[in-house]
Write a protein that holds these residues in place. Structure first.
Motif, short mmCIF file in Angstrom:
data_model
loop_
_atom_site.label_atom_id
_atom_site.label_comp_id
_atom_site.label_asym_id
_atom_site.label_seq_id
_atom_site.Cartn_x
_atom_site.Cartn_y
_atom_site.Cartn_z
N TYR A 146 0.85 -1.19 0.00
CA TYR A 146 0.00 0.00 0.00
C TYR A 146 0.88 1.24 0.00
CZ TYR A 146 -3.12 3.56 2.12
OH TYR A 146 -3.83 4.70 2.42
N LEU A 205 -6.62 3.35 -5.71
CA LEU A 205 -7.69 3.38 -4.70
C LEU A 205 -8.15 4.81 -4.48
CD1 LEU A 205 -9.28 2.00 -2.27
CD2 LEU A 205 -7.29 2.58 -0.88
N GLY A 252 -12.76 3.26 -2.99
CA GLY A 252 -12.63 1.83 -2.68
C GLY A 252 -13.91 1.02 -2.81
N THR A 253 -15.02 1.66 -3.21
CA THR A 253 -16.30 0.94 -3.18
C THR A 253 -16.43 -0.08 -4.31
OG1 THR A 253 -17.35 2.75 -4.39
CG2 THR A 253 -17.52 2.80 -2.00
N ILE A 276 -12.12 -2.46 -3.79
CA ILE A 276 -11.92 -3.35 -2.63
C ILE A 276 -12.77 -4.61 -2.78
CG2 ILE A 276 -12.21 -3.58 -0.11
CD1 ILE A 276 -11.28 -0.67 0.15
N VAL A 277 -13.99 -4.45 -3.30
CA VAL A 277 -14.84 -5.62 -3.55
C VAL A 277 -14.20 -6.52 -4.61
CG1 VAL A 277 -17.11 -6.39 -4.32
CG2 VAL A 277 -16.93 -4.35 -2.90
N ARG A 325 -11.24 -8.38 -3.21
CA ARG A 325 -11.67 -9.40 -2.26
C ARG A 325 -12.26 -10.61 -2.98
NH1 ARG A 325 -14.95 -6.42 1.59
NH2 ARG A 325 -13.00 -6.06 2.69
N GLU A 326 -13.01 -10.33 -4.05
CA GLU A 326 -13.67 -11.42 -4.76
C GLU A 326 -12.82 -12.01 -5.88
OE1 GLU A 326 -17.53 -9.85 -5.81
OE2 GLU A 326 -18.18 -9.83 -3.72
N ASP A 374 -3.19 4.67 -2.99
CA ASP A 374 -4.28 5.52 -2.48
C ASP A 374 -4.02 6.95 -2.96
OD1 ASP A 374 -6.14 6.93 -1.00
OD2 ASP A 374 -5.64 5.99 0.92
N LYS A 397 -6.02 9.63 -2.37
CA LYS A 397 -6.81 10.64 -1.66
C LYS A 397 -5.98 11.67 -0.88
CE LYS A 397 -9.49 7.66 0.52
NZ LYS A 397 -8.98 6.40 -0.12
N GLN A 410 -23.59 5.50 3.05
CA GLN A 410 -22.24 5.00 3.36
C GLN A 410 -21.37 4.96 2.10
OE1 GLN A 410 -25.13 3.68 4.36
NE2 GLN A 410 -24.97 2.60 6.31
N ILE A 411 -21.96 4.55 0.97
CA ILE A 411 -21.22 4.49 -0.29
C ILE A 411 -20.91 5.91 -0.77
CG2 ILE A 411 -21.36 3.78 -2.73
CD1 ILE A 411 -21.01 1.40 -0.80
N SER A 443 -20.42 8.53 0.88
CA SER A 443 -19.38 9.17 1.68
C SER A 443 -17.99 8.92 1.09
CB SER A 443 -19.37 8.59 3.10
OG SER A 443 -20.57 8.84 3.77
N ARG A 444 -17.85 7.84 0.33
CA ARG A 444 -16.51 7.43 -0.14
C ARG A 444 -16.40 7.41 -1.66
NH1 ARG A 444 -11.93 5.24 2.40
NH2 ARG A 444 -12.21 3.25 1.36
#
Lengths: 290, 157
Positions: free
Chosen positions: A6, A29, A32-33, A36-37, A40-41, A51, A53, A104-105, A107-108
């Motif tokens: 990272y 990144l 990340g919505t 990150i998924v 992970r998948e 990153d 940001k 929540q989504i 926000s990012r």
């Protein structure tokens, strides 16, 4: 999730150097919505996640009368609709960022990330196309600018080359007689992926009765979000009326090449293009008159 | 290699070591024993893992723990003050706004953020504000009524 390194560079040139030096296992990144998924998948892999940001150019959100809207690539949906001046000046973009996921989504998740993820069903891309937005890209070879309608090339693919980074999106300043709207169809009220979506942008003449310029863009009806060129051109000079909106909807259907899937059939999606084009044109004209 | 992260959680400075691949949710639960936030879907749909990150509700399963460096985090454990339940917690309890309880911490965190932004939300504003939180026991009506009751009970109203 598999292991990765990272990095969170604070300077744009540092980020470019990192991206250029790393191999094709580098992932960017922002909110990340999506990424990150996907990591992970196992849909995408990464050796290094960068990153973006902490880079000031990518977090800038600025509205100015002569330059329009500067939208840094990592600016969240929430920051856009929380700014009342921006939401009022670019209502078609505000329509989209208010319905991407839940709070929540929002926000990012960033509009830049929505563009770079290059989903055919991306909600923020049709308004960007309708607003004639420009993508500002930086890479080892320097900077370049690309109209947003040329950015996506296939589902999940775009014109970014190895080592390149989306820095910002710019939207032209809006005259007072312009208006826009984005709508999508989903079978529930919130938190879903578009079965089809349409964004319309119009500029009316002084009387508010005739369309001087228009741009229509569609989502979820082709391998990429598409600019409905013929419908947009045809609208120039037309009188504002329900019949004209309906005819533009019929013309917009011709650029739709949807698939059948669990969200809807190709036939249904094509029908939706007509309905959503008509409705967003009506809202865009109404907003342009205010 | 593990990364050292310094953050503020429920007002206290917290330091931890984590792998870049670890989500904030995984670190909160597995390393810091803050098991209030739940893992539901682990892909940003259900909101059971909602925490406040720098004043905004986020799905902690979609945040890398390394991103929390320098951030202010508030979890459901920080909602009650000095042993007294927050009005929202009291109203959830009295209104039986839960069945299995897995979604409840996420609903509480989001609802608290909603009431801080909009102390007197309409029913529709509550339903849209909580759209990122799913309850699969389908207890939504009681949850909405509990938030309405808390909005009337809160001191600022």
């Amino acid at each position: 999730m598999i292991d990765f390194e990272y990095a969170a560079p604070t300077q744009l040139d540092e980020a470019i150097r990192l991206l250029a030096a790393a191999g094709d296992g580098t992932r960017i990144l922002a909110g990340g919505t999506d990424i990150i998924v996907q990591l992970r998948e196992g849909l995408r892999s990464a050796d290094l996640v960068v990153d973006i940001k902490k880079i000031s150019e990518l977090t800038q959100l600025k509205l100015s009368g002569d330059k329009g809207l500067h939208l840094g690539a990592s600016v969240s949906c929430r920051r856009i609709y929380d700014d009342q001046n921006i939401a009022a000046s670019y209502p078609g973009l505000a329509d989209a960022v208010r319905i991407i996921g839940g709070w929540q989504i929002q926000s990012r998740a960033s509009v830049g990330g929505n563009l770079c993820n290059s989903s055919p069903a991306a909600d923020a891309i049709p308004p960007l196309i309708a607003y004639s937005a420009t993508a500002h890209i930086a890479g080892p070879g320097g900077k370049r600018m690309v109209p947003v309608e040329e950015f996506c090339t296939a589902p999940g693919h775009n014109i970014l080359q190895q080592g390149e980074l989306l820095v910002a999106l710019t939207l032209p300043p809006q005259p007072s007689n312009a208006g826009s709207a984005y709508q999508r169809f989903i079978p529930r009220n919130e938190m879903d992926i578009a079965v089809a979506g349409a964004a319309s942008w119009v500029q009316l003449d002084q009387s508010g009765e005739r369309i001087e310029q228009a741009r229509i863009a569609l989502s979820a009806v082709a391998p990429t979000p598409v600019f409905a060129v013929d419908a947009s051109e045809w609208l120039k000079g037309q009188v504002v009326s329900e019949e004209v909106f309906a005819e533009a909807g019929e013309l917009a259907k011709r650029v739709a090449s949807p698939i059948d899937d669990m969200r809807g059939t190709a036939e249904y999606r094509t029908h939706l293009v007509g309905v959503l084009t008509k409705r967003t044109l009506a809202t865009a004209c109404q907003r342009a008159r205010k | 290699m593990k990364t050292h992260v310094t953050t503020t959680i429920n007002g206290a400075t917290v330091e931890f070591l984590c792998q870049p691949r670890q989500s904030l949710l995984a670190v909160l639960r597995d390393e810091l024993s803050l098991t209030g936030c739940k893992e539901g879907c682990n892909n940003g749909n259900c909101g059971a893992c909602t925490v406040m990150l720098d004043g905004l509700p986020v799905d902690s399963c979609l945040v890398l723990a390394v991103e929390a460096e320098g951030a202010e985090i508030e979890t459901v454990e920080g909602i009650a003050e000095q042993g007294h339940l927050h009005p929202l917690q009291q109203c959830f309890l009295e209104g039986a706004a839960l069945q299995c309880g897995i979604c409840t911490p996420g609903f509480l965190v989001t609802a608290k953020a909603l009431l801080e932004k909009n102390p007197q939300p309409s029913e529709q504003e509550i339903r849209f504000g909580l759209a990122g939180n799913l309850c699969r026991c389908t207890g939504y009506d009681k949850i909405v009524r509990a938030v309405q009751a808390a909005s009337q009970a809160s001191p600022e109203s």
